[in-house]
Design a protein around this motif. Structure first.
Motif, PDB file in Angstrom:
ATOM      1  N   ILE A 610       0.840  -1.210   0.000  1.00  0.00           N
ATOM      2  CA  ILE A 610       0.000   0.000   0.000  1.00  0.00           C
ATOM      3  C   ILE A 610       0.868   1.250   0.000  1.00  0.00           C
ATOM      4  CG2 ILE A 610      -1.669   1.322   1.355  1.00  0.00           C
ATOM      5  CD1 ILE A 610      -2.837  -1.383   2.268  1.00  0.00           C
ATOM      6  N   ASP A 611       1.958   1.247   0.778  1.00  0.00           N
ATOM      7  CA  ASP A 611       2.869   2.400   0.800  1.00  0.00           C
ATOM      8  C   ASP A 611       3.453   2.648  -0.584  1.00  0.00           C
ATOM      9  OD1 ASP A 611       2.388   2.836   3.440  1.00  0.00           O
ATOM     10  OD2 ASP A 611       4.198   1.759   4.157  1.00  0.00           O
ATOM     11  N   ALA A 612       3.843   1.552  -1.240  1.00  0.00           N
ATOM     12  CA  ALA A 612       4.420   1.710  -2.587  1.00  0.00           C
ATOM     13  C   ALA A 612       3.398   2.304  -3.549  1.00  0.00           C
ATOM     14  CB  ALA A 612       4.908   0.354  -3.095  1.00  0.00           C
ATOM     15  N   LYS A 613       2.149   1.848  -3.419  1.00  0.00           N
ATOM     16  CA  LYS A 613       1.096   2.380  -4.286  1.00  0.00           C
ATOM     17  C   LYS A 613       0.868   3.865  -4.029  1.00  0.00           C
ATOM     18  CE  LYS A 613      -1.628  -1.769  -5.141  1.00  0.00           C
ATOM     19  NZ  LYS A 613      -2.941  -2.415  -4.915  1.00  0.00           N
ATOM     20  N   THR A 614       0.915   4.238  -2.753  1.00  0.00           N
ATOM     21  CA  THR A 614       0.696   5.642  -2.398  1.00  0.00           C
ATOM     22  C   THR A 614       1.784   6.517  -2.995  1.00  0.00           C
ATOM     23  OG1 THR A 614      -0.353   4.964  -0.335  1.00  0.00           O
ATOM     24  CG2 THR A 614       0.360   7.263  -0.513  1.00  0.00           C
ATOM     25  N   LYS A 615       3.032   6.059  -2.895  1.00  0.00           N
ATOM     26  CA  LYS A 615       4.142   6.824  -3.473  1.00  0.00           C
ATOM     27  C   LYS A 615       3.972   6.965  -4.993  1.00  0.00           C
ATOM     28  CE  LYS A 615       7.520   5.477   0.056  1.00  0.00           C
ATOM     29  NZ  LYS A 615       8.770   4.710   0.326  1.00  0.00           N
ATOM     30  N   LEU A 616       3.594   5.853  -5.611  1.00  0.00           N
ATOM     31  CA  LEU A 616       3.372   5.912  -7.068  1.00  0.00           C
ATOM     32  C   LEU A 616       2.236   6.864  -7.402  1.00  0.00           C
ATOM     33  CD1 LEU A 616       3.745   2.177  -8.107  1.00  0.00           C
ATOM     34  CD2 LEU A 616       5.205   4.065  -8.812  1.00  0.00           C
ATOM     35  N   ALA A 617       1.210   6.865  -6.547  1.00  0.00           N
ATOM     36  CA  ALA A 617       0.059   7.739  -6.811  1.00  0.00           C
ATOM     37  C   ALA A 617       0.483   9.192  -6.800  1.00  0.00           C
ATOM     38  CB  ALA A 617      -1.032   7.500  -5.761  1.00  0.00           C
ATOM     39  N   HIS A 618       1.319   9.573  -5.784  1.00  0.00           N
ATOM     40  CA  HIS A 618       1.788  10.965  -5.712  1.00  0.00           C
ATOM     41  C   HIS A 618       2.643  11.307  -6.933  1.00  0.00           C
ATOM     42  CE1 HIS A 618      -0.025  11.775  -1.917  1.00  0.00           C
ATOM     43  NE2 HIS A 618       0.677  10.851  -1.260  1.00  0.00           N
ATOM     44  N   ALA A 619       3.468  10.358  -7.368  1.00  0.00           N
ATOM     45  CA  ALA A 619       4.326  10.619  -8.533  1.00  0.00           C
ATOM     46  C   ALA A 619       3.479  10.810  -9.798  1.00  0.00           C
ATOM     47  CB  ALA A 619       5.309   9.458  -8.724  1.00  0.00           C
ATOM     48  N   LEU A 620       2.490   9.936  -9.951  1.00  0.00           N
ATOM     49  CA  LEU A 620       1.623  10.032 -11.130  1.00  0.00           C
ATOM     50  C   LEU A 620       0.778  11.300 -11.096  1.00  0.00           C
ATOM     51  CD1 LEU A 620       0.457   6.333 -11.431  1.00  0.00           C
ATOM     52  CD2 LEU A 620       1.981   7.568 -12.989  1.00  0.00           C
ATOM     53  N   ASP A 621       0.312  11.678  -9.891  1.00  0.00           N
ATOM     54  CA  ASP A 621      -0.487  12.902  -9.757  1.00  0.00           C
ATOM     55  C   ASP A 621       0.329  14.111 -10.174  1.00  0.00           C
ATOM     56  OD1 ASP A 621      -2.722  14.477  -9.015  1.00  0.00           O
ATOM     57  OD2 ASP A 621      -1.658  15.005  -7.157  1.00  0.00           O
ATOM     58  N   SER A 622       1.593  14.140  -9.746  1.00  0.00           N
ATOM     59  CA  SER A 622       2.490  15.242 -10.122  1.00  0.00           C
ATOM     60  C   SER A 622       2.685  15.270 -11.636  1.00  0.00           C
ATOM     61  CB  SER A 622       3.839  15.089  -9.399  1.00  0.00           C
ATOM     62  OG  SER A 622       4.737  16.083  -9.835  1.00  0.00           O
ATOM     63  N   LEU A 623       2.850  14.078 -12.222  1.00  0.00           N
ATOM     64  CA  LEU A 623       3.059  14.005 -13.671  1.00  0.00           C
ATOM     65  C   LEU A 623       1.809  14.442 -14.419  1.00  0.00           C
ATOM     66  CD1 LEU A 623       5.104  13.276 -15.823  1.00  0.00           C
ATOM     67  CD2 LEU A 623       4.301  10.914 -15.733  1.00  0.00           C
ATOM     68  N   GLU A 624       0.597  14.082 -13.893  1.00  0.00           N
ATOM     69  CA  GLU A 624      -0.658  14.502 -14.519  1.00  0.00           C
ATOM     70  C   GLU A 624      -0.765  16.025 -14.550  1.00  0.00           C
ATOM     71  OE1 GLU A 624      -3.208  13.252 -15.917  1.00  0.00           O
ATOM     72  OE2 GLU A 624      -3.598  11.201 -15.290  1.00  0.00           O
ATOM     73  N   GLN A 625      -0.377  16.642 -13.395  1.00  0.00           N
ATOM     74  CA  GLN A 625      -0.465  18.102 -13.323  1.00  0.00           C
ATOM     75  C   GLN A 625       0.505  18.753 -14.300  1.00  0.00           C
ATOM     76  OE1 GLN A 625      -0.020  19.242  -9.249  1.00  0.00           O
ATOM     77  NE2 GLN A 625      -1.901  18.199  -8.570  1.00  0.00           N
ATOM     78  N   GLY A 673     -11.669  -2.452  -6.748  1.00  0.00           N
ATOM     79  CA  GLY A 673     -11.411  -3.874  -6.957  1.00  0.00           C
ATOM     80  C   GLY A 673     -11.348  -4.600  -5.625  1.00  0.00           C
ATOM     81  N   ILE A 674     -10.240  -5.325  -5.389  1.00  0.00           N
ATOM     82  CA  ILE A 674     -10.094  -6.061  -4.123  1.00  0.00           C
ATOM     83  C   ILE A 674      -9.416  -5.206  -3.069  1.00  0.00           C
ATOM     84  CG2 ILE A 674      -9.991  -8.283  -5.319  1.00  0.00           C
ATOM     85  CD1 ILE A 674      -6.952  -8.219  -4.879  1.00  0.00           C
ATOM     86  N   LEU A 675      -8.968  -3.996  -3.436  1.00  0.00           N
ATOM     87  CA  LEU A 675      -8.205  -3.156  -2.527  1.00  0.00           C
ATOM     88  C   LEU A 675      -9.067  -2.057  -1.929  1.00  0.00           C
ATOM     89  CD1 LEU A 675      -4.898  -2.672  -4.541  1.00  0.00           C
ATOM     90  CD2 LEU A 675      -5.314  -4.260  -2.653  1.00  0.00           C
ATOM     91  N   LYS A 676      -8.824  -1.727  -0.652  1.00  0.00           N
ATOM     92  CA  LYS A 676      -9.365  -0.550   0.004  1.00  0.00           C
ATOM     93  C   LYS A 676      -8.201   0.356   0.333  1.00  0.00           C
ATOM     94  CE  LYS A 676     -13.459  -2.589   2.175  1.00  0.00           C
ATOM     95  NZ  LYS A 676     -14.165  -2.874   3.474  1.00  0.00           N
ATOM     96  N   MET A 677      -8.371   1.650   0.049  1.00  0.00           N
ATOM     97  CA  MET A 677      -7.256   2.565   0.326  1.00  0.00           C
ATOM     98  C   MET A 677      -7.794   3.944   0.660  1.00  0.00           C
ATOM     99  SD  MET A 677      -5.853   3.081  -3.571  1.00  0.00           S
ATOM    100  CE  MET A 677      -5.973   1.333  -3.918  1.00  0.00           C
ATOM    101  N   ASN A 678      -6.976   4.692   1.426  1.00  0.00           N
ATOM    102  CA  ASN A 678      -7.292   6.083   1.715  1.00  0.00           C
ATOM    103  C   ASN A 678      -6.807   6.938   0.544  1.00  0.00           C
ATOM    104  OD1 ASN A 678      -8.218   5.171   4.147  1.00  0.00           O
ATOM    105  ND2 ASN A 678      -6.432   5.828   5.334  1.00  0.00           N
ATOM    106  N   VAL A 679      -7.702   7.792   0.027  1.00  0.00           N
ATOM    107  CA  VAL A 679      -7.377   8.605  -1.149  1.00  0.00           C
ATOM    108  C   VAL A 679      -7.765  10.045  -0.879  1.00  0.00           C
ATOM    109  CG1 VAL A 679      -7.697   8.901  -3.638  1.00  0.00           C
ATOM    110  CG2 VAL A 679      -7.878   6.619  -2.639  1.00  0.00           C
ATOM    111  N   LYS A 680      -6.862  11.001  -1.254  1.00  0.00           N
ATOM    112  CA  LYS A 680      -7.144  12.418  -1.103  1.00  0.00           C
ATOM    113  C   LYS A 680      -8.318  12.822  -2.008  1.00  0.00           C
ATOM    114  CE  LYS A 680      -3.624  13.312   1.649  1.00  0.00           C
ATOM    115  NZ  LYS A 680      -3.829  13.720   3.054  1.00  0.00           N
ATOM    116  N   ALA A 681      -9.098  13.802  -1.547  1.00  0.00           N
ATOM    117  CA  ALA A 681     -10.263  14.264  -2.327  1.00  0.00           C
ATOM    118  C   ALA A 681      -9.848  14.797  -3.695  1.00  0.00           C
ATOM    119  CB  ALA A 681     -11.016  15.345  -1.549  1.00  0.00           C
TER     120      ALA A 681
END
Length: 785
Positions: A610-625, A673-681
């Motif tokens: 989950i930590d790895a996914k969160t880090k990837l999410a922040h990286a992808l969010d930055s790239l999207e912006q 899917g099969i995962l539950k995670m905390n996600v920023k609004a």
């Protein structure tokens, strides 16, 4: 409309030119009956239909009139019980096909281009092609007008007998001709025909060796054309079979003629509609050839013709004229030298008026206007009558007397050299009196004259305008331009001086004319000088306007190029950002896949994943912006107010899910899917729930799925044709792009019938015989539009 005016203005020549643009004799018959109308509403409709035809030609270039002929005589004969010939029937079938193509052509054009063609659509909607009659005719008669074997089972049987008998006769005669024992008895070793019987040429002295019947002899009598006794019976059988064939063909033609009679009334209406369509498109094509335009119309005597050209004069030679009759002008007095163009100007006004009232477009510039008159009268040219012993003057007066009897406020009257042929003073006085009488009845007048008194007439009468044809004194030749508002001068003194007449003689002549005449000439000369100065200034202004427009166009072009350059730069930036984003997502997916692999092998814990996914999410969010900024797209604003159960998309993952619970205003627990995670609004986007897609169901007919091929082998011809028609419709509904029709090779009748039916089908794009491995000539492959 006055017949004399139509003749003298050469309206018949316009009709002859118009006929060159018809596609059939149907259109020609309409043109022969063409006659100008004095009804404003009717003329407006005629002009509207011509304009609609011009619109179609501008978009499509041509109209499908192929195969359409005037079948009205044949249709009328069928109505009274006449038996039509095979050629007449095939002409009727071709006309039915042509009417169907024309109807589809106009209807499809209106539907595809969303055009407004109300008159043409009203015409084609009256066309109801009897397809059953066309099919029956084509199944019995070929394109050359011959009755086919397939026309009836009886005819096929009879022709089989004919072929058999004919073959047996030929075999018997050939055996006689080739026989060595009979060779010396024959003039030539050939078989020929006499009285529809097959015979051989026998020498006179061997007449008794063959028996049979003598049908003819040579000019010398040395050769007899004998039908040997051995084939008399066979030839009799052949003759009987041919008689049966004639009777069967006559029966088939009678049946088809009776069927034609049932559709005759509807077909006659179809032909009338086709005749009108041919006429409309002929008018449109004629207008296109003349570079003509549609005039505005009125019935108030207002005429505004811009750059009007006489349609019977070569466009390269004719000089355009401007003509204006406004609300306050009802008469135009044209003066000028002989051969200067006065009569041409007068005829141009009259002929264009007749053309406008016939629904024809005019060879004038845009925004021209024509008036509709109930009567057009003309007194033009030298119409001296030797038979009636009338002089030129008497002939003109006789015509004018008739005009005065009928002229009214809705009349256009054209006078050429009014009052000519008599004493100048009396002629001028009589001319002014005639003009007063016609003008007093409210008519619109165009008059050419040499009389200087009529120049003053125009100044003294309200509503009367002077005009003149221009003459170039320097070149001693007319320019043929019509100058409105300026009376013409004789130019006699200037011409004489140019030609070398001594000045003292010219000055002496000037003293002989009245002071008033000199003043008028000086006034006209001043007007001409001012007009030329005004024209020069107008030309300068026109050139300046063109220069400004050219500069504006150049600036606009440069601006457009800059805009395109800007768009190209933005496009490249977006493409670059999208590639970077794609690469990052692919890398993220690889990292996640590796983590899953480690987890599977027990090398990583769930919270590490989950930590790895969160880090990837922040990286992808930055790239999207960064990508959004590069492509100048607004950054997705943080959504708020999500409720448990809302469908959302996790922007950084590109993964859909739904809200499980709200942790705070800025953070939510999301099930993906099969995962539950905390996600920023800010990483969430509300989406609509996906609708369930209905399963695709095969189109079925009579409970059976439509197959991609139809097998007709062993079918009767009529049943096979019905099956093909039904199958093509079902195959199109099933969505097949192409299908195969198996008809076998056999005699080729089924294949020919299938080909003819397919060619007439409106939704078939193309067809061909099967290739190697597809069945060859025993299969026809059909492609749909």
């Amino acid at each position: 409309m006055n017949e004399h005016a139509l003749r003298i203005l050469e309206f018949e020549k316009i009709k002859q030119q118009l006929m060159h643009y018809t596609a059939s004799s149907l259109g020609k018959s309409r043109i022969e009956a063409l006659f100008p109308s004095g009804n404003l509403d009717e003329v407006k409709k005629w002009q509207e239909e011509t304009d609609e035809g011009a619109t179609v030609l501008r978009l499509k270039g041509s109209v499908p009139f192929g195969g359409i002929t005037d079948v009205r005589p044949a249709l009328k004969r069928s109505k009274i019980g006449g038996i039509l010939q095979a050629k007449e029937l095939i002409d009727i079938a071709d006309t039915i096909r042509g009417s169907r193509l024309m109807k589809n052509f106009i209807s499809d054009l209106v539907e595809d281009r969303e055009l407004d063609l109300p008159i043409l659509m009203e015409l084609v909607m009256t066309i109801d092609p009897p397809g059953a009659l066309e099919r029956n005719i084509r199944s019995a008669i070929d394109d050359q007008g011959g009755v086919m074997d397939s026309a009836s089972p009886a005819l096929r049987h009879i022709r089989g007998q004919i072929r058999t008998c004919d073959s047996r006769v030929k075999q018997k005669l050939e055996s006689i001709v080739r026989s060595s024992g009979t060779a010396k008895m024959l003039s030539e070793a050939i078989i020929t025909i006499r009285n529809d019987r097959q015979v051989i040429p026998v020498k006179q002295e061997y007449r008794g060796s063959f028996g049979g019947i003598v049908h003819d002899q040579s000019a010398s009598g040395a050769t007899l054309f004998i039908e040997p006794q051995a084939i008399v019976d066979l030839n009799n059988q052949l003759s009987e079979a041919r008689a049966k064939e004639r009777h069967e063909i006559e029966r088939i033609l009678r049946v088809l003629s009776e069927e034609t009679a049932e559709y005759a009334e509807a077909m006659l209406e179809n032909v009338d509609a086709l005749a009108q369509l041919d006429f409309v498109f002929a008018k449109a094509a004629y207008g296109h050839q003349m570079k003509a335009t549609r005039p505005k119309l009125n019935d108030q005597g207002i005429i505004r013709l811009k750059k009007a050209r006489h349609p019977l004069i070569d466009r390269e030679r004719v000089v355009p004229i401007d003509v204006v009759f406004d609300e306050h002008t009802h008469a135009l007095i044209i003066t000028g030298p002989n051969t200067g163009g006065k009569t041409v100007s007068l005829k141009t006004i009259g002929l264009l008026t007749l053309m406008a009232q016939s629904g024809l477009q005019l060879p004038v510039d845009e925004d021209s206007e024509a008036s509709i008159f109930r009567h057009v009268f003309a007194d033009i040219g030298d119409e001296q009558s030797i038979e009636q012993s009338l002089s030129t003057f008497s002939s003109h007066m006789t015509n004018i007397v008739e005009i005065l009897k009928e002229v009214d406020f809705s009349s256009l009257v054209l006078f050429d050299e009014l009052g000519a042929g008599t004493d100048p003073q009396e002629g001028a006085a009589l001319s002014m009196s005639i003009l007063d009488a016609v003008y007093g009845k409210g008519a619109t007048i165009v008059c050419t004259t040499h009389y200087s008194e009529l120049k003053a007439y125009a100044y003294e009468r309200p509503g009367v305008m002077n005009a003149s044809v221009e003459f170039d004194v320097e070149t001693l030749s007319p320019t043929y331009r019509l100058l409105l508002g300026v009376p013409g001068r004789s130019n006699a003194f200037e011409i004489s001086r140019k030609l070398g007449l001594p000045v003292d003689i010219i000055d002496g002549a000037r003293l002989q004319i009245s002071r008033e005449t000199n003043q008028v000439d000086k006034m006209i000369a001043s007007l001409e000088k001012n007009r030329k100065a005004a024209e020069e200034e107008e030309e300068k202004a026109r050139k300046l306007k063109l220069e400004v427009e050219a500069k504006e166009a150049a600036l606009t072009k440069k601006l457009n190029e800059l805009e395109r350059s800007k768009d190209d730069i933005l496009k490249k930036a977006r493409e670059k950002a999208e590639r970077a984003l794609k690469d990052a997502r692919q890398e993220a997916e690889e990292i996640i896949e590796d983590l899953r692999h480690y987890k599977k092998n027990g090398q990583v814990k769930e919270h590490q994943l989950i930590d790895a996914k969160t880090k990837l999410a922040h990286a992808l969010d930055s790239l999207e912006q960064n990508n959004s900024s590069a492509s100048q797209q607004p950054v997705q604003k943080a959504a708020s107010g999500f409720q448990p159960g809302d469908a959302v998309k996790i922007i950084s993952f590109g993964q859909d899910g739904y809200i499980v619970n709200k942790i705070s205003d800025q953070e939510y627990l999301v099930q993906a899917g099969i995962l539950k995670m905390n996600v920023k609004a800010g990483d969430l986007k509300r989406v609509k729930e996906k609708k369930k897609v209905k399963p695709v169901v095969n189109v079925r007919t009579s409970g059976q799925t439509v197959r991609p091929e139809l097998d007709l082998r062993g079918e009767r011809y009529e049943d096979a044709m019905l099956k093909v028609e039904k199958y093509l419709d079902e195959a199109m509904l099933a969505g097949y792009p192409r299908v195969s029709i198996i008809h076998g090779k056999g005699t080729g009748a089924l294949r020919k019938g299938v080909t003819q039916l397919i060619d007439r089908h409106p939704r078939v794009k193309a067809s061909r015989l099967g290739a190697q491995g597809e069945g060859g000539s025993g299969v026809t492959v059909v492609e749909f539009k």
